[in-house]
Design an enzyme around this catalytic site. Structure first.
Site, short mmCIF file in Angstrom:
data_model
loop_
_atom_site.label_atom_id
_atom_site.label_comp_id
_atom_site.label_asym_id
_atom_site.label_seq_id
_atom_site.Cartn_x
_atom_site.Cartn_y
_atom_site.Cartn_z
N ILE A 1 0.67 -1.24 -0.05
CA ILE A 1 -0.18 0.05 -0.09
C ILE A 1 0.83 1.30 0.09
O ILE A 1 1.77 1.51 0.88
CB ILE A 1 -1.01 -0.06 1.23
CG1 ILE A 1 -1.73 -1.10 1.31
CG2 ILE A 1 -1.68 1.49 1.29
CD1 ILE A 1 -2.73 -1.04 0.04
N LYS A 2 0.49 2.23 -0.93
CA LYS A 2 1.26 3.40 -0.93
C LYS A 2 0.47 4.38 -0.42
O LYS A 2 -0.92 4.66 -1.05
CB LYS A 2 1.71 3.73 -2.41
CG LYS A 2 2.42 5.16 -2.52
CD LYS A 2 2.56 5.79 -3.71
CE LYS A 2 3.30 7.22 -3.80
NZ LYS A 2 3.23 7.83 -5.05
#
Length: 361
Positions: free
Chosen positions: A247-248
Site C-alpha cells: 500500500i502506498k
C-alpha cells in the site's frame, strides 16, 4: 536477486541533525494506544511469515522475492522504490524541465539502479521501450492507470492506460494502480483495479496500490482532511481487501476527517485511546489498517521543494519506520535534480532503514 549496489553499506547521514528540533520527539516517541507488539513488523522473513501463508501463488512469491531481495535494503523487509509516473499525472514539462534527461526512461532506470532501489516504477510505454535492457537488472513495476491533465476543463479520474498482460509481456515483476477513494468515480476504479490485481496475481506479478483520497468535501474550514489519518487509514483498509501486496499512502497530517466532514462511521476510541496527534501515532493508524502490518505500508516522498528535500525525506522515513511501515516511494525529490544528488537523497532514505538504532516505536 543480488544487491544492485555491491559496495559496503555504510551509513553517511546525521539523522538527528537533519531532524533538527524534532529529533528527540521523533526518535524517542513510544506508541501506547497501539503497541508495536500487536503488529506484524517488516523483517527478513516477510515472504515466509506473511505471503507464503496467503493465497499468493509460487510465481507471485518469486516476484515479491525479487523486490524484497534487491538493492541496498535487500533482505531487510524494507523497500525503496523510485516512481516516475508524473510525466502523465502532472505533465512532462512540470516533471522533467528541471532535469530533462529523465524524459528518457533509460535514465530513470539508471538512477534507480545506481541508487540501489528495490524497484523502479513508471508508465507502460516508459518501461516497454527499455524492457530488454533493464527487466533482468531491476524489478519493474508498471503503473497501469493514470490521471492525465490535458483534458479541459480538468476532470480528475484514474483511467486504464495499459493492460496487465502487457506488463507481464515486458517482464515486469509487478503492477501499480491508483484509486481515488471518495471520488465520484471510485466505485468504477475499485472494480477495474480489483480485476487488474486478480489478473496480475494469476500471471505471477505482485500488486502495489496508491490509496489516495479525492473529494472537495474533504476540505473543511480551510483544513485538508485528504491527509487525515482516519480517512486515509480506511482507504488503506479498502486497498488491502482487493489484495494489494503493498500500500502506498501519503503521510498523515491530521485526524478526525470523519468527524469534521460529518459522514461515514468511526469510533470515539480512535481519537481518545488509539491515536494521538503525534505523526508516528497517526501513521501507525495507517499501518494498523493494512492488516496490522501484514501488508507493507510505504509512504510517499511528496513534491520537491529544493533545499529542504533531504531533511523532509529523512523525516518521512523516520516516521514511517518507527510507525511500523515498510519503506518509502520517492520520485520528484530524487529525479528533479542532478543524478548524483538524486542518488545521495535516495541513499539517505535507505540509511534510515539500515540504521538499527532507529527502532519501531
Amino acid at each position: 536477486m543480488p544487491r544492485a549496489v555491491e559496495e559496503e553499506l555504510t551509513l553517511t547521514i546525521d539523522v538527528e541533525s537533519l531532524l533538527g528540533d524534532d529529533a528527540k520527539d521523533l526518535l524517542s516517541h513510544r506508541c501506547v494506544g497501539i503497541p508495536k507488539e500487536s503488529l506484524t513488523l517488516p523483517g527478513a522473513n516477510v515472504l515466509d511469515e506473511i505471503f507464503a501463508l496467503s493465497d499468493r501463488s509460487p510465481q507471485v512469491l518469486r516476484s515479491l522475492a525479487s523486490l524484497y531481495g534487491n538493492g541496498r535494503l535487500a533482505n531487510t523487509g524494507y523497500i525503496s522504490i523510485l516512481p516516475v509516473d508524473q510525466g502523465i499525472e502532472h505533465s512532462g514539462a512540470a516533471s522533467f524541465a528541471k532535469a530533462p534527461q529523465y524524459f528518457d526512461p533509460a535514465a530513470i532506470c539508471d538512477l534507480a539502479i545506481e541508487a540501489g532501489c528495490s524497484a523502479v516504477t513508471t508508465t507502460l510505454g516508459g518501461l516497454g521501450i527499455v524492457a530488454r535492457r533493464y527487466s533482468h537488472r531491476i524489478p519493474m513495476i508498471v503503473k497501469i492507470n493514470h490521471n492525465e491533465l490535458l483534458t479541459y476543463p480538468a476532470n480528475p479520474d484514474q483511467v486504464m492506460f495499459g493492460q496487465v498482460r502487457q506488463a507481464w509481456d515486458l517482464g515486469a515483476a509487478g503492477i501499480g494502480a491508483t484509486i481515488y477513494f471518495g471520488s465520484e468515480q471510485s466505485t468504477r476504479q475499485i472494480q477495474e483495479v480489483s480485476h487488474a490485481f486478480a489478473e496480475a496475481h494469476r500471471l505471477g506479478m505482485f500488486t502495489v496500490l496508491w490509496c489516495y483520497l479525492r473529494n472537495n468535501a474533504f476540505k473543511v474550514d480551510g483544513v485538508d482532511y485528504h491527509l487525515s489519518a482516519d480517512l486515509s487509514g480506511q482507504a488503506n483498509h479498502l486497498g488491502v481487501t482487493i489484495e494489494a501486496d503493498i500500500i502506498k499512502q501519503k503521510l498523515p497530517e491530521n485526524n478526525g476527517g470523519y468527524i469534521k466532514v460529518g459522514f461515514g462511521k468511526t469510533d470515539p476510541l480512535v481519537y481518545s485511546d488509539l491515536t494521538t496527534d503525534h505523526p508516528i501515532d497517526l501513521t501507525r493508524w495507517q499501518v494498523v489498517n493494512c492488516y496490522n502490518g501484514r501488508i507493507g505500508l510505504i509512504n510517499s516522498g511528496g513534491e520537491s521543494k529544493g533545499a529542504t528535500d533531504l531533511a523532509e525525506a529523512v523525516r518521512t522515513a523516520v516516521i514511517n519506520k518507527r510507525a511500523g511501515g515498510s519503506g518509502l516511494i520517492v520520485g520528484r525529490k530524487a529525479f528533479q535534480r542532478p543524478r548524483n544528488q538524486g542518488v545521495e537523497l535516495l541513499n539517505a532514505i535507505q540509511d534510515v532503514y539500515l540504521d538499527t538504532s532507529i527502532d519501531v516505536a
